[in-house]
Motif scaffolding. Structure first.
Motif, mmCIF file in Angstrom:
data_model
loop_
_atom_site.group_PDB
_atom_site.id
_atom_site.type_symbol
_atom_site.label_atom_id
_atom_site.label_comp_id
_atom_site.label_asym_id
_atom_site.label_seq_id
_atom_site.Cartn_x
_atom_site.Cartn_y
_atom_site.Cartn_z
ATOM 1 N N VAL A 246 0.459 -1.248 -0.278
ATOM 2 C CA VAL A 246 0.140 0.004 0.547
ATOM 3 C C VAL A 246 1.060 1.543 -0.088
ATOM 4 N N PRO A 247 0.770 1.979 -0.424
ATOM 5 C CA PRO A 247 0.884 3.441 -1.084
ATOM 6 C C PRO A 247 1.274 4.166 0.614
ATOM 7 N N LEU A 248 2.564 4.146 1.000
ATOM 8 C CA LEU A 248 2.662 4.936 2.364
ATOM 9 C C LEU A 248 2.502 6.533 2.268
ATOM 10 N N ASN A 249 1.905 6.640 3.714
ATOM 11 C CA ASN A 249 1.515 8.181 3.565
ATOM 12 C C ASN A 249 0.193 8.776 3.361
ATOM 13 N N LEU A 250 -0.629 8.064 3.298
ATOM 14 C CA LEU A 250 -2.036 8.590 2.514
ATOM 15 C C LEU A 250 -2.683 9.597 2.897
ATOM 16 N N PRO A 251 -3.082 10.508 2.420
ATOM 17 C CA PRO A 251 -3.982 11.898 3.521
ATOM 18 C C PRO A 251 -5.058 11.457 4.113
ATOM 19 N N GLU A 252 -4.978 12.155 4.913
ATOM 20 C CA GLU A 252 -6.115 12.340 5.802
ATOM 21 C C GLU A 252 -7.044 12.499 5.374
ATOM 22 N N SER A 253 -7.459 13.166 4.382
ATOM 23 C CA SER A 253 -8.956 13.620 3.602
ATOM 24 C C SER A 253 -9.656 12.316 2.709
ATOM 25 N N LEU A 259 -7.499 -0.491 -3.847
ATOM 26 C CA LEU A 259 -6.317 -1.147 -4.791
ATOM 27 C C LEU A 259 -6.502 -2.528 -5.007
ATOM 28 N N GLN A 260 -7.695 -2.664 -5.435
ATOM 29 C CA GLN A 260 -7.517 -4.704 -5.661
ATOM 30 C C GLN A 260 -6.871 -4.886 -6.888
ATOM 31 N N PHE A 261 -6.669 -6.466 -6.877
ATOM 32 C CA PHE A 261 -6.101 -6.615 -7.931
ATOM 33 C C PHE A 261 -4.737 -5.736 -8.700
ATOM 34 N N ASN A 262 -4.036 -6.451 -6.645
ATOM 35 C CA ASN A 262 -2.639 -5.794 -7.186
ATOM 36 C C ASN A 262 -1.000 -6.985 -6.848
ATOM 37 N N ASN A 263 -0.329 -6.692 -6.457
ATOM 38 C CA ASN A 263 0.632 -7.507 -5.316
ATOM 39 C C ASN A 263 0.580 -7.867 -4.645
ATOM 40 N N ILE A 264 -0.403 -7.117 -3.413
ATOM 41 C CA ILE A 264 -0.347 -6.378 -2.312
ATOM 42 C C ILE A 264 -0.152 -7.743 -1.013
ATOM 43 N N THR A 265 1.292 -8.406 -0.443
ATOM 44 C CA THR A 265 1.461 -9.028 0.143
ATOM 45 C C THR A 265 1.198 -9.076 2.109
ATOM 46 N N SER A 266 1.571 -7.344 2.307
ATOM 47 C CA SER A 266 1.313 -7.425 3.617
ATOM 48 C C SER A 266 0.846 -5.848 3.956
ATOM 49 N N ILE A 267 0.065 -5.294 5.236
ATOM 50 C CA ILE A 267 0.242 -3.895 5.731
ATOM 51 C C ILE A 267 0.971 -4.117 6.828
ATOM 52 N N ASP A 283 -12.781 7.807 10.349
ATOM 53 C CA ASP A 283 -13.670 8.845 10.191
ATOM 54 C C ASP A 283 -13.648 9.013 8.436
ATOM 55 N N ARG A 284 -12.827 9.612 8.359
ATOM 56 C CA ARG A 284 -13.515 9.705 6.638
ATOM 57 C C ARG A 284 -13.565 9.378 5.618
ATOM 58 N N ILE A 285 -12.790 7.899 5.689
ATOM 59 C CA ILE A 285 -12.293 6.370 4.886
ATOM 60 C C ILE A 285 -13.981 6.000 5.028
ATOM 61 N N GLU A 286 -14.330 6.086 3.716
ATOM 62 C CA GLU A 286 -15.740 4.951 3.370
ATOM 63 C C GLU A 286 -15.853 3.834 2.857
ATOM 64 N N GLU A 287 -14.753 3.261 1.736
ATOM 65 C CA GLU A 287 -14.528 2.439 1.055
ATOM 66 C C GLU A 287 -12.651 2.177 1.117
ATOM 67 N N ILE A 288 -12.459 0.925 1.881
ATOM 68 C CA ILE A 288 -11.360 0.486 0.997
ATOM 69 C C ILE A 288 -11.122 -1.006 0.389
ATOM 70 N N ARG A 289 -10.218 -1.038 -0.741
ATOM 71 C CA ARG A 289 -11.055 -2.342 -1.319
ATOM 72 C C ARG A 289 -9.853 -2.627 -1.369
ATOM 73 N N LEU A 290 -9.520 -4.470 -1.448
ATOM 74 C CA LEU A 290 -7.789 -4.513 -1.195
ATOM 75 C C LEU A 290 -8.541 -6.420 -1.903
ATOM 76 N N GLU A 291 -8.909 -6.474 -2.272
ATOM 77 C CA GLU A 291 -9.715 -7.902 -2.693
ATOM 78 C C GLU A 291 -8.211 -8.091 -4.008
ATOM 79 N N GLY A 292 -9.200 -9.778 -4.390
ATOM 80 C CA GLY A 292 -7.991 -9.413 -5.678
ATOM 81 C C GLY A 292 -6.170 -9.650 -5.218
ATOM 82 N N ASN A 293 -5.390 -9.224 -4.493
ATOM 83 C CA ASN A 293 -4.417 -9.454 -3.597
ATOM 84 C C ASN A 293 -4.393 -10.478 -2.881
ATOM 85 N N PRO A 294 -2.889 -10.532 -3.178
ATOM 86 C CA PRO A 294 -1.866 -12.789 -2.818
ATOM 87 C C PRO A 294 -1.806 -11.817 -0.817
#
Length: 316
Positions: A246-253, A259-267, A283-294
């Motif tokens: 997952v990219p670093l330093n994601l803003p609070e906004s 991020l679905q269907f990448n090669n993300i293996t850890s967080i 509290d601002r985040i409404e949706e995070i998609r990570l399906e399709g990753n190993p």
């Protein structure tokens, strides 16, 4: 006797002659007052005018004009009735269009003839351009989807400071110079979906939406501070790439992160939350998609402790 008869006859003859002359004279005197000189004809009067003063000539022209144009049309209207030949029409057509000298090989005609320009928006979709065309300075929105553009440079937008939205979906973009968007201080939406990108450029600070899905971007192609200062970014779409993390330093906004269907293996615990602050709520985040990753999300429960909703993905 014969002498008197001769004198009588001669006298009678002279009397008759005198009488006839008198009658003719009387008849002439009777008819002379009744005969009046004929008025000069119109043609005669015009001949007089022709040799008269300028005033007479103007009067004659006016009479002739009224005779021909009794419908009341003025000279200007009459001129518009003249039928132009093909050469004149072509000349008017050529003069009505100001040619624009093309800057690139693919610009065979001005941008707003090749594309569609409407109220600050330029639509250049499916016109087979291989570079960004010269844009009107007042342009605010550019839609250049489904073309053959391979590269974006700083020169493409150097004189277009009012741009608010750029959409390059479905091109062949492999490279973007870091200074390409540096002068676009008003840019809010940038879409680079369905291209051939391996890395991301420096992004403008006022972005609210960034879409680079369906590319070939790897984690090393995103600098650590790429998103850090984008304090207005709400929508981030990086799905269907080659990211290992997952990219670093994601803003609070941020509200939506795809991020679905990448090669993300850890967080980690710091990916979305703050490991040292258990009271922190994102509290601002409404949706995070990570399906399709190993990755099995169920192995990292502390990574979502600050979220109101769990990310979409595999937990087993």
């Amino acid at each position: 006797m014969h002498k008197h008869e001769y004198l009588l006859r001669k006298t009678t003859k002279n009397f008759k002659t005198a009488t006839t002359t008198l009658q003719s004279t009387l008849l002439l005197l009777l008819f002379v007052p009744l005969i009046k000189p004929a008025p000069p004809t119109q043609q005669d009067s015009r001949i007089i005018y022709d040799y008269g003063t300028d005033k007479f000539e103007e009067t004659l022209f006016s009479q002739d004009y009224e005779d021909k144009y009794l419908d009341g049309k003025n000279i200007k209207e009459k001129k518009t009735m003249i039928t132009l030949d093909e050469k004149s029409l072509q000349l008017q057509k050529d003069e009505s269009v100001t040619p624009l000298t093309p800057k690139k090989e693919n610009d065979e005609m001005p941008t707003c003839l090749l594309c569609v320009c409407l109220s600050g928006s330029v639509y250049c979709e499916e016109v087979d351009i291989d570079a960004v065309p010269p844009l009107p300075k007042e342009s605010a929105y550019l839609y250049a989807r489904f073309n053959k553009i391979k590269k974006l440079t700083a020169k493409d937008f150097a004189d277009i400071p009012n741009l608010k939205r750029l959409d390059f979906t479905g091109n062949l973009i492999e490279d973007i110079e870091d200074g390409t968007f540096s002068k676009l201080s008003l840019l809010e939406e940038l879409t680079l979906a369905e291209n051939q990108l391996l890395k991301l450029p420096v992004l403008p600070p006022k972005l609210t939406l960034f879409n680079a899905k369906y590319n070939k971007i790897k984690s090393r192609g995103i600098k650590a501070n790429t998103f850090k200062k984008l304090n207005k970014l709400s929508f981030l779409y990086l799905d269907h790439n080659a990211l290992e993390s997952v990219p670093l330093n994601l803003p609070e906004s941020l509200r939506v992160i795809h991020l679905q269907f990448n090669n993300i293996t850890s967080i980690t615990d710091d990916t979305f939350c703050k490991a040292n602050d258990t009271r922190y709520i994102r509290d601002r985040i409404e949706e995070i998609r990570l399906e399709g990753n190993p990755i099995v999300l169920g192995k990292h429960p502390n990574s979502f402790i600050c979220l109101k909703r769990l990310p979409v993905g595999s937990y087993v």
